[in-house]
Design a protein around this motif. Structure first.
Motif, short mmCIF file in Angstrom:
data_model
loop_
_atom_site.label_atom_id
_atom_site.label_comp_id
_atom_site.label_asym_id
_atom_site.label_seq_id
_atom_site.Cartn_x
_atom_site.Cartn_y
_atom_site.Cartn_z
N CYS A 1 -19.53 8.02 -4.22
CA CYS A 1 -18.42 8.54 -5.03
C CYS A 1 -17.11 7.92 -4.56
O CYS A 1 -16.74 8.04 -3.37
CB CYS A 1 -18.37 10.06 -4.93
N ARG B 1 -10.12 22.42 2.28
CA ARG B 1 -10.82 21.36 1.58
C ARG B 1 -11.58 21.96 0.41
O ARG B 1 -11.98 23.12 0.45
CB ARG B 1 -11.79 20.63 2.52
N HIS C 1 -14.16 8.81 -5.43
CA HIS C 1 -13.08 9.79 -5.34
C HIS C 1 -13.03 10.49 -3.98
O HIS C 1 -11.96 10.78 -3.46
CB HIS C 1 -13.23 10.84 -6.45
N CYS C 2 -14.20 10.76 -3.41
CA CYS C 2 -14.23 11.43 -2.10
C CYS C 2 -14.76 10.52 -1.01
O CYS C 2 -14.93 10.96 0.14
CB CYS C 2 -15.05 12.70 -2.17
N GLU D 1 -14.60 21.12 -2.85
CA GLU D 1 -15.70 20.28 -3.30
C GLU D 1 -15.19 19.26 -4.31
O GLU D 1 -14.39 19.57 -5.18
CB GLU D 1 -16.79 21.14 -3.94
N CYS D 2 -15.70 18.04 -4.18
CA CYS D 2 -15.29 16.99 -5.11
C CYS D 2 -15.78 17.34 -6.52
O CYS D 2 -16.98 17.62 -6.72
CB CYS D 2 -15.87 15.65 -4.67
N HIS E 1 -12.79 16.84 -0.50
CA HIS E 1 -11.52 16.17 -0.22
C HIS E 1 -10.47 17.22 0.09
O HIS E 1 -10.64 18.42 -0.18
CB HIS E 1 -11.08 15.28 -1.39
#
Length: 349
Positions: free
Chosen positions: A200, A156, A202-203, A158-159, A209
């Motif tokens: 957010c 994973r 996106h995540c 970091e966004c 993510h």
């Protein structure tokens, strides 16, 4: 090459390296017995054919008169031939590069299993001859595991949009948590965020993510990828006797196909005519070898020869002697000195 096919750490993914083909032995062609090509058969035109060809030619021009065709007397017809020799070679090129894919478990065919092959030692057959295409495959014994360079093995990352916070500044209130009326005095709590920040998108508020490089596995399988390209290279030449027809006009004509073969090696062709034709064939083959065989491995060769008929016609019209030529399967006419041309110029119908 050792850095790519040896067993250093993989890098420069998808940076392709061209592999020189095995050296071509020109003696293979030089020592091949020439193919004797007897050119039999009569392609001569009759006087009626000549009259009809000239009439069709004249009819294409608005300002040309047809009196010459109707009144001329043919006194001589001479037969010549031109030859179009084409040589097409089906070739193979190879490239290697480091590539990778997410590791989903299973056996790793690495360098400890067996020494890696030279890329040209691996047999790869084309799907179709004389067709441009390519294939990609994994070089045997080049696989190795590596921690994913994007996530460091975590699976994973970091966004990049919220920098791991899971929250982003609200665009409606610019992070203040309030909105104002047109006068700037009517302050109200922002109904989009109530706090100046939003989750957010996106995540989905997680701040991280899944890594798309390793598909969240944390490891990637690296290997040397072999890319095989198949291509065609063609050369041709027009061999003619002194027919007085400009070459750029004659090269558009078609003729009788007298030779059409595919072989795994180039066979020199010897016409039963003269040294000029034989030398032209040898020159074309030598040029073809020098131009292409140092950068590609030849696999098969296709040679074609067309025999283009040319009839030179000498005629008399009103005490004036002139000539024209009829050539090719199309019975095209070349008549640069036709007597009944309009001086104002013509357009083709």
């Amino acid at each position: 090459m050792e850095n790519i096919l040896g067993y250093c750490q993989p890098g420069n993914f998808d940076k392709k390296v061209d592999l020189p083909p095995p050296p071509y032995d020109a003696a293979i062609t030089q020592n091949t017995e020439p193919l004797e090509l007897p050119l039999s058969g009569n392609l001569e035109l009759s006087e009626n054919d000549v009259y009809e060809a000239l009439l069709n030619h004249v009819s294409k021009f608005i300002c040309y008169g047809k009196g010459v065709v109707k009144e001329m007397i043919i006194i001589k017809m001479e037969q010549f031939y031109a030859y179009r020799h084409s040589l097409e070679t089906f070739t193979e090129n190879r490239q290697v590069c480091w590539s990778y894919e997410p590791y989903a478990g299973g056996h790793i065919d690495g360098p400890l299993m067996k020494q890696c092959y030279d890329p040209w030692e691996i047999t790869v057959d084309p799907l179709r001859q004389f067709d441009r295409h390519n294939v990609k495959l994994i070089m045997p014994h080049t696989e190795m595991l590596q921690a994913c360079p994007d996530c460091g093995g975590a699976g994973r990352i970091e966004c990049a949009f919220c920098h791991g916070k899971g929250k982003m500044t609200c665009n409606t209130c610019n992070g203040s948590g309030y909105t104002f009326g047109f006068s700037g005095e009517d302050r109200q709590m922002c109904v989009h965020c109530f706090s100046g920040t939003v989750t957010c998108a996106h995540c989905k508020g997680k701040g991280i993510h899944g890594c798309s490089i390793c598909s969240e596995a944390g490891e990637i399988k690296c290997y040397v990828q072999l890319i095989v390209h198949w291509n065609n290279y063609t050369d041709s030449s027009l061999i003619e006797h002194s027919s007085d027809i400009p070459k750029d006009i004659l090269k558009k004509a078609t003729g009788e196909l007298v030779y059409d073969e595919i072989n795994d090696r180039i066979k020199p062709i010897r016409y039963l005519l003269g040294d000029k034709e034989n030398k032209s064939v040898v020159d074309l083959i030598n040029k073809h070898i020098a131009r292409y065989f140092s950068k590609a491995k030849p696999l098969a060769h296709k040679q074609r020869i067309q025999r283009i008929p040319i009839t030179k016609v000498t005629y008399v019209w009103r005490n004036s002697t002139n000539k024209f030529w009829v050539f090719g399967n199309e019975k095209t006419v070349y008549a640069p000195h036709y007597q009944q041309k309009c001086c104002c110029g013509c357009t083709i119908q």
